[in-house]
Scaffold this motif. Structure first.
Motif, short mmCIF file in Angstrom:
data_model
loop_
_atom_site.label_atom_id
_atom_site.label_comp_id
_atom_site.label_asym_id
_atom_site.label_seq_id
_atom_site.Cartn_x
_atom_site.Cartn_y
_atom_site.Cartn_z
N ALA A 32 52.81 42.90 39.35
CA ALA A 32 51.72 43.86 39.10
C ALA A 32 52.36 45.25 39.17
N ARG A 33 51.51 46.29 39.10
CA ARG A 33 52.07 47.65 39.20
C ARG A 33 52.07 48.17 40.63
N SER A 34 51.16 47.67 41.47
CA SER A 34 50.99 48.24 42.83
C SER A 34 51.99 47.64 43.81
N GLU A 35 53.06 48.37 44.04
CA GLU A 35 54.15 47.83 44.87
C GLU A 35 53.71 47.53 46.30
N ASN A 85 49.78 33.44 33.67
CA ASN A 85 49.46 34.69 32.98
C ASN A 85 48.03 35.08 33.32
N ASN A 86 47.90 35.86 34.39
CA ASN A 86 46.56 36.21 34.88
C ASN A 86 46.21 37.69 34.63
N ALA A 87 47.22 38.58 34.63
CA ALA A 87 46.94 40.02 34.53
C ALA A 87 46.08 40.29 33.29
N VAL A 150 36.18 44.25 21.75
CA VAL A 150 37.64 44.12 21.81
C VAL A 150 38.05 43.16 22.93
N TYR A 151 37.41 43.31 24.10
CA TYR A 151 37.75 42.41 25.22
C TYR A 151 37.52 40.95 24.83
N CYS A 152 36.33 40.68 24.27
CA CYS A 152 36.01 39.29 23.89
C CYS A 152 37.02 38.77 22.86
N ASP A 185 33.51 38.78 41.19
CA ASP A 185 33.49 40.03 41.98
C ASP A 185 34.91 40.45 42.30
N SER A 186 35.49 41.32 41.48
CA SER A 186 36.86 41.79 41.73
C SER A 186 36.91 43.27 41.36
N ASN A 187 38.11 43.79 41.16
CA ASN A 187 38.24 45.20 40.74
C ASN A 187 38.09 45.36 39.23
N1 LIG Z 1 36.48 39.59 36.98
C1 LIG Z 1 35.86 38.95 36.01
O1 LIG Z 1 34.62 39.03 35.88
C2 LIG Z 1 36.64 38.08 35.05
C3 LIG Z 1 35.93 37.14 34.28
C4 LIG Z 1 36.63 36.34 33.40
C5 LIG Z 1 38.01 36.47 33.28
N2 LIG Z 1 38.66 37.39 34.03
C6 LIG Z 1 40.12 37.49 33.84
O2 LIG Z 1 40.76 37.20 35.06
C7 LIG Z 1 42.02 37.90 35.13
C8 LIG Z 1 42.11 38.63 36.46
O3 LIG Z 1 41.06 39.57 36.52
P1 LIG Z 1 40.47 40.13 37.91
O4 LIG Z 1 39.02 39.96 37.85
O5 LIG Z 1 41.21 39.60 39.06
O6 LIG Z 1 40.78 41.68 37.70
P2 LIG Z 1 41.33 42.80 38.72
O7 LIG Z 1 40.73 42.62 40.05
O8 LIG Z 1 41.12 44.09 37.99
O9 LIG Z 1 42.90 42.49 38.79
C9 LIG Z 1 43.72 42.68 37.69
C10 LIG Z 1 45.16 42.41 38.07
O10 LIG Z 1 45.99 42.70 36.93
C11 LIG Z 1 46.96 43.68 37.29
N3 LIG Z 1 47.21 44.59 36.17
C12 LIG Z 1 46.30 45.37 35.53
N4 LIG Z 1 46.90 46.11 34.59
C13 LIG Z 1 48.22 45.79 34.64
C14 LIG Z 1 49.38 46.24 33.94
N5 LIG Z 1 49.28 47.17 32.99
N6 LIG Z 1 50.57 45.70 34.26
C15 LIG Z 1 50.68 44.76 35.24
N7 LIG Z 1 49.63 44.31 35.93
C16 LIG Z 1 48.42 44.82 35.65
C17 LIG Z 1 46.36 44.44 38.48
O11 LIG Z 1 47.36 44.95 39.32
P3 LIG Z 1 47.88 46.48 39.34
O12 LIG Z 1 46.69 47.35 39.14
O13 LIG Z 1 48.52 46.58 40.67
O14 LIG Z 1 48.86 46.57 38.22
C18 LIG Z 1 45.65 43.29 39.20
O15 LIG Z 1 46.56 42.60 40.01
C19 LIG Z 1 42.05 38.82 33.90
O16 LIG Z 1 42.82 38.21 32.89
C20 LIG Z 1 40.59 38.88 33.47
O17 LIG Z 1 40.46 39.13 32.08
C21 LIG Z 1 38.02 38.20 34.92
#
Ligand SMILES: NC(=O)c1ccc[n+]([C@@H]2O[C@H](COP(=O)([O-])OP(=O)(O)OC[C@H]3O[C@@H](n4cnc5c(N)ncnc54)[C@H](OP(=O)(O)O)[C@@H]3O)[C@@H](O)[C@H]2O)c1
Length: 263
Positions: A32-35, A85-87, A150-152, A185-187
């Motif tokens: 990720a980016r946040s060290e 591949n989660n990011a 775009v996201y979809c 419920d995430s960021n």
């Molecule tokens: N939350 C939802 O409602 C939901 C629903 C369906 C699918 N998803 C999918 O689940 C996955 C995880 O989402 P989440 O809900 O956990 O989101 P999140 O809380 O925003 O976390 C996103 C993660 O991706 C990393 N990231 C973001 N931009 C990046 C970059 N440019 N380079 C490297 N790392 C990056 C972030 O770390 P840093 O900021 O430290 O880089 C963080 O660790 C995503 O693929 C999302 O599309 C989420």
């Protein structure tokens, strides 16, 4: 050393998956980016589960990052057995009102980074005749939703890519899992740069899971070597309904619902 590499592991679903994988005693490389967050998580997982956990900081929107991560793993002597591949990042609102750079970065992260990392690590897995690639899609990969166009589309790409790659990778002894969470419920919303009114309109009435619930469903699909799984019973039911409707119907109905809420 054999490792599982997880992108986007600093918070949210990726962090929760990292905890569950550590519990399975798999060594980890977190990206990720946040060290600071990665450093702390590695320390905690090492102490709690007695595994080796390392991290690589990289901005996956940058085209050179995938090769950098691959080379860093080589230099540190890691054999990536599983790549998760989660990011990912999101978006919301009318396209013409959105910051174009955000939309393009989202496309780079959700699609290009996934394909690039898969390209590098799958080659080595094919040589070893074993390995797992997991791509995190979304329930929205089934929904061409206006105001999240775009996201979809990026998640529809992930779905199609993963389904096809499963067959390509099979003769090489490599497994591919497409795992689709629903609202969690995430960021994610904060990272999507969506204003509160739009976020509320897009998520009203939708049941959300916690990252931990998603990770628990994830680990089951991962261990069972499923090729496709949706997180959450209500999301699985929703996907069934969606499968009998046309894209035009889904887009039309979704537009009507969101428009009413956004006014
Ligand atoms: N939350 C939802 O409602 C939901 C629903 C369906 C699918 N998803 C999918 O689940 C996955 C995880 O989402 P989440 O809900 O956990 O989101 P999140 O809380 O925003 O976390 C996103 C993660 O991706 C990393 N990231 C973001 N931009 C990046 C970059 N440019 N380079 C490297 N790392 C990056 C972030 O770390 P840093 O900021 O430290 O880089 C963080 O660790 C995503 O693929 C999302 O599309 C989420």
């Amino acid at each position: 050393m054999k490792v599982t590499l997880i992108t986007g592991a600093s918070v949210g679903i990726g962090e929760a998956i990292a905890r569950q994988i550590a519990q399975q005693k798999e060594n980890l490389v977190l990206v990720a980016r946040s060290e600071q967050a990665l450093q702390l998580l590695c320390k905690t997982l090492t102490q709690q589960f007695g595994i080796k956990a390392d991290y690589i900081t990289a901005d996956l929107c940058k085209p050179e990052s995938a090769e950098f991560i691959y080379q860093t793993c080589k230099e540190r002597g890691y054999e990536v057995e599983s790549l998760i591949n989660n990011a990912g990042m999101g978006s919301g609102g009318e396209l013409i009102m959105r910051d174009l750079q955000h939309e393009l970065n989202m496309m780079l992260l959700n699609m290009n980074a996934m394909v690039s990392l898969t390209h590098f690590f799958l080659k080595d897995m094919a040589v070893r005749k074993r390995g797992t690639i997991v791509n995190i899609g979304s329930l929205l990969s089934f929904i061409p939703a206006p105001y999240m166009a775009v996201y979809c589309a990026t998640k529809a790409f992930v779905r199609s890519f993963s389904r096809a790659l499963y067959e390509e990778a099979k003769p090489h002894g490599v497994h591919v899992l497409l795992f689709c969470p629903g609202l969690t419920d995430s960021n994610f919303i904060q990272g999507s740069a969506v204003d509160e009114k739009t976020a509320n309109a897009l998520t009203a009435g939708v049941r959300a899971q916690t990252p931990e619930q998603v990770a628990t469903e994830f680990i089951k699909a991962y261990k069972e070597k499923r090729k496709f799984a949706i997180s959450g019973g209500f999301n699985r039911f929703g996907a069934k309904i969606l499968s009998i409707l046309s894209d035009a119907t889904i887009a039309g109905q979704t537009a009507k619902t969101y428009r009413k809420r956004m006014l």
